[in-house]
Design a protein around this motif. Structure first.
Motif, PDB file in Angstrom:
ATOM      1  N   TYR A  94      -3.966  11.752  -2.726  1.00 26.90           N
ATOM      2  CA  TYR A  94      -3.381  11.330  -1.433  1.00 26.90           C
ATOM      3  C   TYR A  94      -3.844  12.269  -0.313  1.00 26.90           C
ATOM      4  O   TYR A  94      -4.202  11.827   0.778  1.00 26.90           O
ATOM      5  CB  TYR A  94      -1.845  11.319  -1.498  1.00 26.90           C
ATOM      6  CG  TYR A  94      -1.243  10.126  -2.225  1.00 26.90           C
ATOM      7  CD1 TYR A  94      -1.403   8.825  -1.735  1.00 26.90           C
ATOM      8  CD2 TYR A  94      -0.469  10.303  -3.370  1.00 26.90           C
ATOM      9  CE1 TYR A  94      -0.826   7.738  -2.392  1.00 26.90           C
ATOM     10  CE2 TYR A  94       0.102   9.229  -4.031  1.00 26.90           C
ATOM     11  CZ  TYR A  94      -0.079   7.947  -3.536  1.00 26.90           C
ATOM     12  OH  TYR A  94       0.493   6.880  -4.184  1.00 26.90           O
ATOM     13  N   CYS A 152       0.832  -1.206   0.000  1.00 18.51           N
ATOM     14  CA  CYS A 152       0.000   0.000   0.000  1.00 18.51           C
ATOM     15  C   CYS A 152       0.864   1.253   0.000  1.00 18.51           C
ATOM     16  O   CYS A 152       2.047   1.207   0.285  1.00 18.51           O
ATOM     17  CB  CYS A 152      -0.915   0.008   1.223  1.00 18.51           C
ATOM     18  SG  CYS A 152       0.006   0.257   2.730  1.00 18.51           S
ATOM     19  N   GLY A 153       0.223   2.350  -0.296  1.00 19.38           N
ATOM     20  CA  GLY A 153       0.874   3.651  -0.187  1.00 19.38           C
ATOM     21  C   GLY A 153       0.513   4.257   1.159  1.00 19.38           C
ATOM     22  O   GLY A 153      -0.627   4.143   1.601  1.00 19.38           O
ATOM     23  N   GLU A 170      -2.005   7.119  -6.903  1.00 16.09           N
ATOM     24  CA  GLU A 170      -2.788   8.328  -6.671  1.00 16.09           C
ATOM     25  C   GLU A 170      -2.043   9.588  -7.104  1.00 16.09           C
ATOM     26  O   GLU A 170      -0.811   9.658  -7.068  1.00 16.09           O
ATOM     27  CB  GLU A 170      -3.159   8.433  -5.186  1.00 16.09           C
ATOM     28  CG  GLU A 170      -4.243   7.451  -4.767  1.00 16.09           C
ATOM     29  CD  GLU A 170      -3.826   6.002  -4.912  1.00 16.09           C
ATOM     30  OE1 GLU A 170      -2.655   5.676  -4.599  1.00 16.09           O
ATOM     31  OE2 GLU A 170      -4.659   5.191  -5.379  1.00 16.09           O
ATOM     32  N   ASP A 217       5.388   2.779  -0.454  1.00 18.98           N
ATOM     33  CA  ASP A 217       5.650   4.107  -1.010  1.00 18.98           C
ATOM     34  C   ASP A 217       4.848   5.106  -0.185  1.00 18.98           C
ATOM     35  O   ASP A 217       3.967   4.711   0.579  1.00 18.98           O
ATOM     36  CB  ASP A 217       5.253   4.179  -2.489  1.00 18.98           C
ATOM     37  CG  ASP A 217       3.835   3.710  -2.715  1.00 18.98           C
ATOM     38  OD1 ASP A 217       3.611   2.491  -2.778  1.00 18.98           O
ATOM     39  OD2 ASP A 217       2.940   4.569  -2.777  1.00 18.98           O
TER      40      ASP A 217
HETATM   41  N1  HPA Z   1      -1.564   3.465  -4.008  1.00 19.14           N
HETATM   42  C1  HPA Z   1      -2.390   2.445  -4.301  1.00 19.14           C
HETATM   43  N2  HPA Z   1      -2.010   1.192  -4.268  1.00 19.14           N
HETATM   44  C2  HPA Z   1      -0.748   0.909  -3.908  1.00 19.14           C
HETATM   45  C3  HPA Z   1       0.143   1.931  -3.597  1.00 19.14           C
HETATM   46  C4  HPA Z   1      -0.281   3.271  -3.661  1.00 19.14           C
HETATM   47  O1  HPA Z   1       0.477   4.223  -3.419  1.00 19.14           O
HETATM   48  N3  HPA Z   1       1.321   1.320  -3.298  1.00 19.14           N
HETATM   49  C5  HPA Z   1       1.120  -0.013  -3.414  1.00 19.14           C
HETATM   50  N4  HPA Z   1      -0.133  -0.260  -3.780  1.00 19.14           N
END
Ligand code: HPA
Length: 273
Positions: free
Chosen positions: A198, A114-115, A193, A235
């Motif tokens: 964000y 995820c971010g 995003e 990230d």
């Molecule tokens: N945004 C959405 N999905 C993701 C991200 C993100 O920054 N990083 C890894 N999966």
């Protein structure tokens, strides 16, 4: 055939290939397939061999179901999940959860990349999902309800099991591992995003954002399974509107680097269940 019948047919197909009766199902996200190596494998079944199963199309998602034992418990693992951005329907994305339900599984563990928007989070950190915000354009339970699968209006006051989160926090403390708890916003992707998005997500109360997990959790709750989910922050999307350019390769790299921490946490959690 109804969803109920289809999921039971696939469960019967799978039970012909293994003697494992999984109590726990584990879905591994991008770059997090390494947990497979800690399982004592009884049977490995590629998605392509499973009737009614879609094929996974993303690099870093292997696409197989593994039955075996982890920390002495009977488990089923999915290396590779199905995403909305790949073009699958909500029904296809969450079909594996119905198969787990048909197999009698009572606990679902999910992982994802995820971010991070929360300013306290760093790349490589882990976060137990305490709650989510569903931003997918289609609800996985939309349509006629089959009472054999769950109720029409499921409660969502505790989507992620508080007892399991507390157990994970205790384990993290013992292991000297930093584990945040926070809110996951789920949306479709495949674009990452924009800076403004964000900021918007952070303001609505999300700590992280990703492209999976929410549909599976909703269906698992409909099926009355306990859910535990962890995110690896791969990230950062700053609340100040500053965002570094990011690639899928960087996401995979950060997820791979954090995978051993996640494997240790999940293994200890399964052991204590
Ligand atoms: N945004 C959405 N999905 C993701 C991200 C993100 O920054 N990083 C890894 N999966």
């Amino acid at each position: 055939m109804s969803l109920y019948e289809r999921s039971h047919a696939v469960a019967a197909f799978l039970q012909e290939k293994t003697k494992i009766k999984p109590q726990v199902a584990i879905i591994l996200g991008s770059g997090l397939g390494g947990l497979i190596d800690t399982v004592k494998i009884d049977a490995e079944i590629p998605y392509t061999d499973i009737p009614d199963f879609p094929k996974s199309t993303v690099e870093g998602h292997e696409g197989k179901m593994v039955f075996g034992t982890l920390a002495g418990k009977q488990v089923v693992m999915m290396a590779g999940r199905f995403h909305y951005y790949e073009g699958y329907s909500m029904g296809q994305i969450t079909f594996p959860i119905r198969v787990f339900q048909a197999l009698g599984t009572d606990t679902l563990i999910l992982s994802n990349a995820c971010g991070g928007m929360n300013a306290k989070y760093k790349i490589g950190d882990l976060m137990a999902i305490a709650d989510h915000i569903n931003l997918f354009p289609e609800h996985p339970l939309r349509g006629a309800n089959d009472d054999r699968l769950g109720i029409r209006f499921p409660d969502m006051s505790e989507p992620y099991d508080k007892k399991l989160i507390q157990m994970a926090l205790n384990i993290a403390k013992e292991q000297g591992l930093l584990l945040h708890t926070g809110v996951y916003a789920g949306l479709t992707g495949p674009t990452f995003e924009t800076p403004a998005e964000y900021v918007w997500l952070a303001r609505m109360g999300a700590d992280v954002v990703g492209m999976s997990t929410v549909p599976e959790t909703i269906v698992a709750r409909h099926a009355q399974m306990r859910v535990f989910a962890t995110s690896v922050i791969t990230d950062l999307g700053g609340i100040d509107g500053h965002v570094e350019p990011i690639t899928h390769e960087e996401v995979l790299e950060a997820a791979n680097a954090a995978a051993p921490k996640l494997a240790a946490l999940v293994t200890a959690l399964v052991e204590r269940m």
